[in-house]
Design a protein around this motif. Structure first.
Motif, PDB file in Angstrom:
ATOM      1  N   THR A  52       2.141   4.524  -6.673  1.00 47.95           N
ATOM      2  CA  THR A  52       1.381   3.370  -6.967  1.00 47.95           C
ATOM      3  C   THR A  52       0.475   3.418  -5.963  1.00 47.95           C
ATOM      4  OG1 THR A  52       3.117   2.291  -5.139  1.00 47.95           O
ATOM      5  CG2 THR A  52       3.722   2.704  -7.381  1.00 47.95           C
ATOM      6  N   ALA A  53      -0.116   2.295  -6.050  1.00 47.14           N
ATOM      7  CA  ALA A  53      -1.530   1.980  -5.285  1.00 47.14           C
ATOM      8  C   ALA A  53      -1.006   1.838  -3.950  1.00 47.14           C
ATOM      9  CB  ALA A  53      -2.118   0.833  -5.652  1.00 47.14           C
ATOM     10  N   PHE A  54      -0.099   1.294  -3.391  1.00 47.67           N
ATOM     11  CA  PHE A  54       0.619   1.203  -2.036  1.00 47.67           C
ATOM     12  C   PHE A  54       0.865   2.475  -1.608  1.00 47.67           C
ATOM     13  CE2 PHE A  54       4.432   0.886   0.434  1.00 47.67           C
ATOM     14  CZ  PHE A  54       3.682   0.249   1.669  1.00 47.67           C
ATOM     15  N   GLU A  55       1.594   3.151  -2.244  1.00 46.81           N
ATOM     16  CA  GLU A  55       1.928   4.573  -1.848  1.00 46.81           C
ATOM     17  C   GLU A  55       0.747   5.519  -1.752  1.00 46.81           C
ATOM     18  OE1 GLU A  55       6.253   4.190  -4.334  1.00 46.81           O
ATOM     19  OE2 GLU A  55       4.668   5.270  -5.219  1.00 46.81           O
ATOM     20  N   LYS A  56      -0.130   5.455  -2.517  1.00 46.20           N
ATOM     21  CA  LYS A  56      -1.273   6.272  -2.789  1.00 46.20           C
ATOM     22  C   LYS A  56      -2.213   5.961  -1.421  1.00 46.20           C
ATOM     23  CE  LYS A  56      -2.925   7.203  -6.645  1.00 46.20           C
ATOM     24  NZ  LYS A  56      -3.494   7.355  -7.903  1.00 46.20           N
ATOM     25  N   GLU A  57      -2.199   4.644  -1.118  1.00 46.51           N
ATOM     26  CA  GLU A  57      -2.849   4.436   0.377  1.00 46.51           C
ATOM     27  C   GLU A  57      -2.442   5.134   1.495  1.00 46.51           C
ATOM     28  OE1 GLU A  57      -5.555   2.649   1.042  1.00 46.51           O
ATOM     29  OE2 GLU A  57      -6.031   2.458  -0.909  1.00 46.51           O
ATOM     30  N   HIS A  58      -0.868   5.213   1.597  1.00 46.95           N
ATOM     31  CA  HIS A  58      -0.483   5.857   2.600  1.00 46.95           C
ATOM     32  C   HIS A  58      -0.408   7.339   2.476  1.00 46.95           C
ATOM     33  CE1 HIS A  58       1.675   2.770   5.067  1.00 46.95           C
ATOM     34  NE2 HIS A  58       1.922   2.269   4.196  1.00 46.95           N
TER      35      HIS A  58
END
Length: 115
Positions: A52-58
């Motif tokens: 997801t976008a959140f996971e991709k950022e990390h």
């Protein structure tokens, strides 16, 4: 596996756990000569496409941390005979440890990592 397909919350929690494991691998890499970080960055690249976008950022944060660390460690090793290499190495160690701890903390809080 089929339970994860039926319950997206379990799948999302599984991905966060994977990201947490990657952060831990980065910490373990201090004791393995960087081998654990190499495994971690490969895991980050593999998991990035389905995140997801959140996971991709990390995951992007971890990938960026790996490559910056790689360059800084090479510079430190090449200049180790001069005092500058020791300073670069110490600065990298402190900087990277702080970045890893902050990233893990923000992941646990459900926040995006800070650049």
């Amino acid at each position: 596996m089929s339970e994860q397909l039926q319950n997206p919350t379990i799948a999302a929690q599984s991905k966060v756990t994977t990201i947490r494991i990657i952060y831990i691998l980065f910490i373990v890499s201090y004791f393995t000569g960087g081998l654990a970080a190499l495994v971690g960055v490969i895991m980050a690249y593999v998991n990035r496409s389905s995140a997801t976008a959140f996971e991709k950022e990390h995951l992007n944060y971890l990938i960026k941390l790996f490559w910056i660390s790689f360059v800084l460690v090479i510079v430190a090793l090449l200049t180790w005979v001069f005092v500058i290499g020791m300073i670069v190495g110490l600065a990298w160690f402190i900087w990277s440890l702080i970045k890893i701890i902050k990233g893990m903390t923000r992941l646990g809080e459900g926040k995006l990592p800070k650049a």
